[in-house]
Design a protein around this motif. Sequence first.
Motif, PDB file in Angstrom:
ATOM      1  N   VAL A  56       4.975  -3.597 -16.558  1.00  0.00           N
ATOM      2  CA  VAL A  56       6.253  -4.084 -16.419  1.00  0.00           C
ATOM      3  C   VAL A  56       6.679  -5.313 -17.083  1.00  0.00           C
ATOM      4  N   THR A  57       5.467  -6.353 -17.279  1.00  0.00           N
ATOM      5  CA  THR A  57       5.798  -7.350 -17.934  1.00  0.00           C
ATOM      6  C   THR A  57       5.620  -7.528 -19.213  1.00  0.00           C
ATOM      7  N   ALA A  58       4.492  -6.756 -19.878  1.00  0.00           N
ATOM      8  CA  ALA A  58       4.442  -6.831 -21.397  1.00  0.00           C
ATOM      9  C   ALA A  58       5.236  -6.421 -22.202  1.00  0.00           C
ATOM     10  N   PRO A  59       6.086  -5.501 -22.105  1.00  0.00           N
ATOM     11  CA  PRO A  59       7.162  -5.246 -23.151  1.00  0.00           C
ATOM     12  C   PRO A  59       8.197  -6.383 -23.067  1.00  0.00           C
ATOM     13  N   LYS A  60       8.244  -7.127 -21.880  1.00  0.00           N
ATOM     14  CA  LYS A  60       9.307  -8.174 -21.928  1.00  0.00           C
ATOM     15  C   LYS A  60       8.784  -9.240 -23.146  1.00  0.00           C
ATOM     16  N   VAL A  61       7.521  -9.242 -23.547  1.00  0.00           N
ATOM     17  CA  VAL A  61       7.260 -10.263 -24.651  1.00  0.00           C
ATOM     18  C   VAL A  61       7.877 -10.030 -25.785  1.00  0.00           C
ATOM     19  N   TRP A  62       7.892  -8.718 -25.930  1.00  0.00           N
ATOM     20  CA  TRP A  62       8.608  -8.226 -27.343  1.00  0.00           C
ATOM     21  C   TRP A  62      10.134  -8.749 -27.262  1.00  0.00           C
ATOM     22  N   ASP A  63      10.766  -8.931 -26.238  1.00  0.00           N
ATOM     23  CA  ASP A  63      12.019  -9.669 -26.275  1.00  0.00           C
ATOM     24  C   ASP A  63      12.042 -10.947 -26.715  1.00  0.00           C
ATOM     25  N   LEU A  64      10.987 -11.655 -27.028  1.00  0.00           N
ATOM     26  CA  LEU A  64      10.904 -13.222 -27.539  1.00  0.00           C
ATOM     27  C   LEU A  64      11.178 -12.752 -28.998  1.00  0.00           C
ATOM     28  N   VAL A  65      10.934 -11.516 -29.606  1.00  0.00           N
ATOM     29  CA  VAL A  65      11.078 -11.321 -30.969  1.00  0.00           C
ATOM     30  C   VAL A  65      12.417 -10.515 -31.311  1.00  0.00           C
ATOM     31  N   ILE A  66      12.563  -9.563 -30.547  1.00  0.00           N
ATOM     32  CA  ILE A  66      13.796  -8.579 -30.965  1.00  0.00           C
ATOM     33  C   ILE A  66      15.025  -9.356 -30.676  1.00  0.00           C
ATOM     34  N   ASN A  67      14.964  -9.740 -29.368  1.00  0.00           N
ATOM     35  CA  ASN A  67      16.498 -10.540 -29.104  1.00  0.00           C
ATOM     36  C   ASN A  67      16.888 -11.628 -29.939  1.00  0.00           C
ATOM     37  N   PRO A  68      16.229 -12.430 -30.531  1.00  0.00           N
ATOM     38  CA  PRO A  68      16.738 -13.560 -31.342  1.00  0.00           C
ATOM     39  C   PRO A  68      17.101 -12.824 -32.750  1.00  0.00           C
ATOM     40  N   LEU A 370      22.122 -18.071 -30.057  1.00  0.00           N
ATOM     41  CA  LEU A 370      21.928 -18.562 -28.658  1.00  0.00           C
ATOM     42  C   LEU A 370      21.572 -17.831 -27.576  1.00  0.00           C
ATOM     43  N   THR A 371      22.555 -16.640 -27.485  1.00  0.00           N
ATOM     44  CA  THR A 371      22.439 -15.529 -26.561  1.00  0.00           C
ATOM     45  C   THR A 371      21.210 -14.913 -26.800  1.00  0.00           C
ATOM     46  N   GLY A 372      20.690 -14.556 -27.812  1.00  0.00           N
ATOM     47  CA  GLY A 372      19.221 -13.668 -28.199  1.00  0.00           C
ATOM     48  C   GLY A 372      18.118 -14.715 -27.371  1.00  0.00           C
ATOM     49  N   LEU A 373      18.150 -15.883 -27.839  1.00  0.00           N
ATOM     50  CA  LEU A 373      17.096 -16.751 -27.287  1.00  0.00           C
ATOM     51  C   LEU A 373      17.159 -16.690 -25.666  1.00  0.00           C
ATOM     52  N   TRP A 374      18.302 -16.866 -25.466  1.00  0.00           N
ATOM     53  CA  TRP A 374      18.473 -17.036 -23.831  1.00  0.00           C
ATOM     54  C   TRP A 374      18.215 -15.561 -23.227  1.00  0.00           C
ATOM     55  N   THR A 375      18.576 -14.816 -23.748  1.00  0.00           N
ATOM     56  CA  THR A 375      18.168 -13.596 -23.002  1.00  0.00           C
ATOM     57  C   THR A 375      16.697 -13.130 -23.140  1.00  0.00           C
ATOM     58  N   ALA A 376      16.214 -13.395 -24.241  1.00  0.00           N
ATOM     59  CA  ALA A 376      14.718 -13.316 -24.478  1.00  0.00           C
ATOM     60  C   ALA A 376      13.854 -13.927 -23.510  1.00  0.00           C
ATOM     61  N   ILE A 377      14.174 -15.204 -23.279  1.00  0.00           N
ATOM     62  CA  ILE A 377      13.253 -16.195 -22.664  1.00  0.00           C
ATOM     63  C   ILE A 377      13.644 -15.768 -21.306  1.00  0.00           C
ATOM     64  N   GLU A 378      14.713 -15.531 -20.811  1.00  0.00           N
ATOM     65  CA  GLU A 378      14.947 -15.322 -19.280  1.00  0.00           C
ATOM     66  C   GLU A 378      14.486 -13.805 -18.859  1.00  0.00           C
ATOM     67  N   SER A 379      14.557 -13.031 -19.940  1.00  0.00           N
ATOM     68  CA  SER A 379      14.078 -11.653 -19.467  1.00  0.00           C
ATOM     69  C   SER A 379      12.471 -11.861 -19.411  1.00  0.00           C
TER      70      SER A 379
END
Length: 453
Positions: A56-68, A370-379
Amino acid sequence: MITPAVTANTVPRGVRLGYGMGSFCTATVNAVPGLLLLFYMTNFLAVPAWLAGVVVTAPKVWDLVINPLVGRWSDRTVSRWGPRRPWLLAGACTLPIVFFLIFAGPQLTGYAAAAYVGVCFLATATAYALFEVPYKAMPGEMTNDYHERTSLLQWRMVFIGAATAISGVLAPAIATSDGANGTLSSYRVMALTIAVILLVAMLGSFFGTARAPMTGAPEADRGGWREQFAAVKGNRPFVWLTVLACTQMLAVSMMLAAAPYFATYTLGSPGATQTLFAALVGPILLTMPLWVRVAKRLDKRGAMVLAVVLFGGGTTAAIATPLFGPVWAHIMILLVGVGYAGLQLMQFSMLADVIAEDAERTGKRRAGVLTGLWTAIESGVSSFGALIFGVTLSISGFIESEPSRPVEQPDSAVTAVLIGQTAIPALIIFASALITLKYRLTPPGAPAPDASA
């Protein structure tokens, strides 16, 4: 302090409704996996609790790349639909499919099942970013008025409440329709139903925002990653808001992951997951006008602190559920829901303020970054709620199982479920009250908060 805007735009009602529909994406993709995925893996696919937490947690690390990345791309997009809406359409065409596949895999168990779910969840995170990052950037560009942004976002929160109710009540009801804990087939029916709802809502948001006003900076920030990240790092309101949102959503995600276990092992009724969720999201539908008035009276910082007190107080009091029973639990979760409604509205309204202030100060369109970073880090941070809870269960001796092999959990595991639903989230959420004091944006003409606060 946010300086007075050049113009004060009122967003048309039709655009508010169209924009609000997109919140079905936000609420559903966060709520359904957050509520059911850990339980689905440990109790249907025989995945060890610690490994399920990692999945559940691991794919969220990808958010740090794809969201920004998505945020940066949307900032620089030039089309007849504007910079954000092409990405809404891309997400609408992909997210429902990969979401369905999470719960519609082959007959696998253990490590193989964990690998399959992990891949599908990674694809879901990618498709979610295509829609969600540009979507969250839009309010800061729709109006220059400080309080109008809160008014606009209350519509988003109403739709989040409705979507969360569907996700938290309808989804578990369908998943458990074939028995007390459900079956693999019922989980697939649930996933198909939610996928169809996602598709309709996301397309509705794409078409509904066709006439959305755009008042943001006229040109995108063309600087490189280093320059953009340096600018973001120097934006103190953004940094503190991100820390605040991460802390609060960590507590919320842990409660979501714990909810089915709390219903099953503390209340003794798996079906109570639906009623607990109804108590949590009901206030979102009912209290938005009240929170808008509170924000105008106390400003957004004061409203946020009040929301934290209500959320934390209800969570703390829920520790007494074994003494007072299910009715007490539902009343306390209702109180948590009132606080949760305020947390969500203030978070998104503050983010829109930060985006508008940044565009006004720099003259650049950087809402996507800004939103990409915020969403990635929060997620990414909030996803650790499921991991923390999964590790807590493993340490307590929780026994994974399949429907054909029900097991009796040790007392230590039952106690861990209660602590994971109440005490730990309460400590986390109360910490966010101190972080709120570091946020300093205020409406035009208002004195800035005391720097010593």
